[in-house]
Design a protein around this motif. Structure first.
Motif, PDB file in Angstrom:
ATOM      1  N   GLY A 177      -2.556   4.594   0.844  1.00  0.00           N
ATOM      2  CA  GLY A 177      -3.411   3.559   1.416  1.00  0.00           C
ATOM      3  C   GLY A 177      -2.833   3.015   2.706  1.00  0.00           C
ATOM      4  O   GLY A 177      -1.626   3.119   2.961  1.00  0.00           O
ATOM      5  N   ARG A 261      -1.663   3.792  -6.089  1.00  0.00           N
ATOM      6  CA  ARG A 261      -2.899   3.906  -5.312  1.00  0.00           C
ATOM      7  C   ARG A 261      -3.321   2.514  -4.839  1.00  0.00           C
ATOM      8  O   ARG A 261      -3.455   1.579  -5.622  1.00  0.00           O
ATOM      9  N   VAL A 263      -6.117   2.083  -2.501  1.00  0.00           N
ATOM     10  CA  VAL A 263      -7.178   2.710  -1.702  1.00  0.00           C
ATOM     11  C   VAL A 263      -8.446   1.862  -1.684  1.00  0.00           C
ATOM     12  O   VAL A 263      -9.552   2.374  -1.531  1.00  0.00           O
TER      13      VAL A 263
END
Length: 446
Positions: A177, A261, A263
């Motif tokens: 990210g 993650r 994102v």
């Protein structure tokens, strides 16, 4: 058949936004109920901004020592992750019980369980026993959740909530990210001793911020050992004997102990069966008008789940929910927003408010770009990078600012107040601030 409970107002989501609205409504003499399916108190105090900043406090302490290393401070400071996590847990574990106690003390009814609409004014709450809740008006403050990844091995990754409860910091971390959460957690992990790999799908970090400031921040992250991979994706995560492998889109593989993650986030509106209540939504959240009303005139949405153009941060959610409550109580003016400051709590911090500095000159404003590193406020603490840009209108009133420094979160609040007050040089100069502080420097930005 489920029991039916009746209220003037029902609020789904017991985070800061829902709690604020409930307090205003009950204070006005109406009956109100809060419905929550996870942790009382919501994201911010349980697994969001508050626990993140507890961890960040240790990072800041370590950094301030390192800033003065060899210039008056000797020795090294290391973060004890286990001890720090214990401090964080003592805070977060008390939040749900404290929240319920506050609800009881203020006469606010509460129901625990997952809710979905069965018609325009009624939900079923699935808890230990199903309960129907019927209300004249509704406020939806259900927030967002971390977005998933659609790659092989996605189930081996963790999200932000899990990161904020890690019992130990791995020696090697991959973060996917390029937004707020990715940069903030990269800063925390690196300070705690991890080798951090930040994998960014696009060509930029922190899109929406002044590019020159982001470049300076990127240099600072590099100085702290954070490796950034632009125009790159993680295409697969696989288990190994030693941990995990993260395969990158250009073919290389990163051996690592943890893959986080970061994102983006998606709204929890898809859990409410809104179609049964005649409420329109899309991938951006619940659609609202200038009164935060949905397509059902008795249902309002506020905070992260509301499809507005404002930043999806705790303070905006709090502000919007209280506004929605005021409309239910008779307020008849469309919502207006004050200047909204946003902060990336990285190392250093990056903050912005008002007219974006990167577009200001094209829109007819003047911009001052100021290196503050040698200003006494920053020299005395040894900060390696301190910079600000301010945007002034034709009358030399402050209308925007971007700040990069360890104290950016403090300075941006002063700029926000000046923007909301429409302050110029003389108004700032006529005030007395403690010296030397970021506030006492304000007159030098004009």
């Amino acid at each position: 058949m489920a029991e039916t409970l009746h209220y003037d107002v029902a609020i789904i989501g017991a985070g800061p936004a829902g709690l604020a609205a409930a307090e205003d409504i009950v204070a006005a003499g109406k009956t109100v109920v809060l419905i929550e399916k996870y942790l009382w108190g919501g994201t911010c105090p349980n697994y969001g901004c508050d626990p993140k900043k507890i961890l960040l406090a240790a990072v800041e302490a370590k950094e301030h020592v390192e800033f003065l290393s060899g210039d008056g401070v000797d020795g090294q400071v290391a973060i004890n992750w286990e001890s720090l996590m214990g401090r964080k847990m003592r805070f977060t574990e008390a939040i749900p019980e404290k929240t319920v106690h506050s609800l009881d003390a203020n006469g606010i009814a509460h129901v625990y369980g997952a809710a979905h609409f069965i018609n325009s004014d009624t939900v079923v709450v699935h808890g230990d026993e199903d309960v129907e809740v019927q209300a004249t008006d509704w406020i939806l403050t259900v927030g967002q959740r971390p977005a998933e990844l659609d790659i092989p091995g996605a189930e081996l990754t963790i999200d932000s909530e899990t990161f904020l409860s890690l019992p130990a910091m791995p020696e090697d971390v991959v973060i996917i990210g390029g937004g707020y959460i990715a940069v903030e957690f990269a800063s925390i992990a690196a300070a705690a001793g991890a080798q951090v790999h930040l994998v960014v799908r696009g060509s930029e970090l922190l899109t929406g911020f002044d590019e020159a400031f982001v470049d300076t921040l990127l240099d600072q992250l590099d100085d702290r050992g954070i490796r950034v991979y632009f125009n790159t994706e993680v295409t697969e995560v696989a288990k190994t004997d030693d941990g995990l492998n993260a395969t990158l889109s250009f073919g290389s593989t990163l051996p690592t102990k943890l893959v986080l993650r970061a994102v983006g986030r998606v709204g929890n509106n898809d859990t409410l069966a809104l179609e049964n209540a005649g409420v329109e939504d899309d991938i951006h959240g619940i659609n609202v008008d200038e009164f935060l009303r949905t397509s059902n005139p008795h249902i309002y949405a506020a905070g992260d789940v509301a499809n507005t153009s404002r930043p999806r941060i705790t303070t905006v959610g709090y502000y919007e929910a209280r506004y929605a409550a005021s409309v239910i109580l008779g307020h008849d003016e469309p919502i207006t927003y004050p200047a909204v400051p946003v902060v990336v709590y990285g190392t250093p911090k990056l903050a912005a408010v008002g007219v974006p500095t990167q577009y200001a000159e094209a829109d007819g404003y003047s911009v001052r770009d100021i290196d503050m590193t040698n200003w006494f406020t920053y020299y005395r603490t040894g900060e390696p990078a301190a910079r600000a840009k301010v945007v002034l209108d034709a009358n030399k009133k402050l209308v925007g600012a971007t700040v990069l420094s360890a104290h950016a979160d403090e300075l941006i609040n002063y700029f926000t107040e000046a923007i909301n007050n429409k302050d110029g040089y003389q108004a700032i100069r006529d005030r007395l601030y403690a010296y030397p502080t970021p506030a006492s420097d304000l007159e030098y930005f004009f």
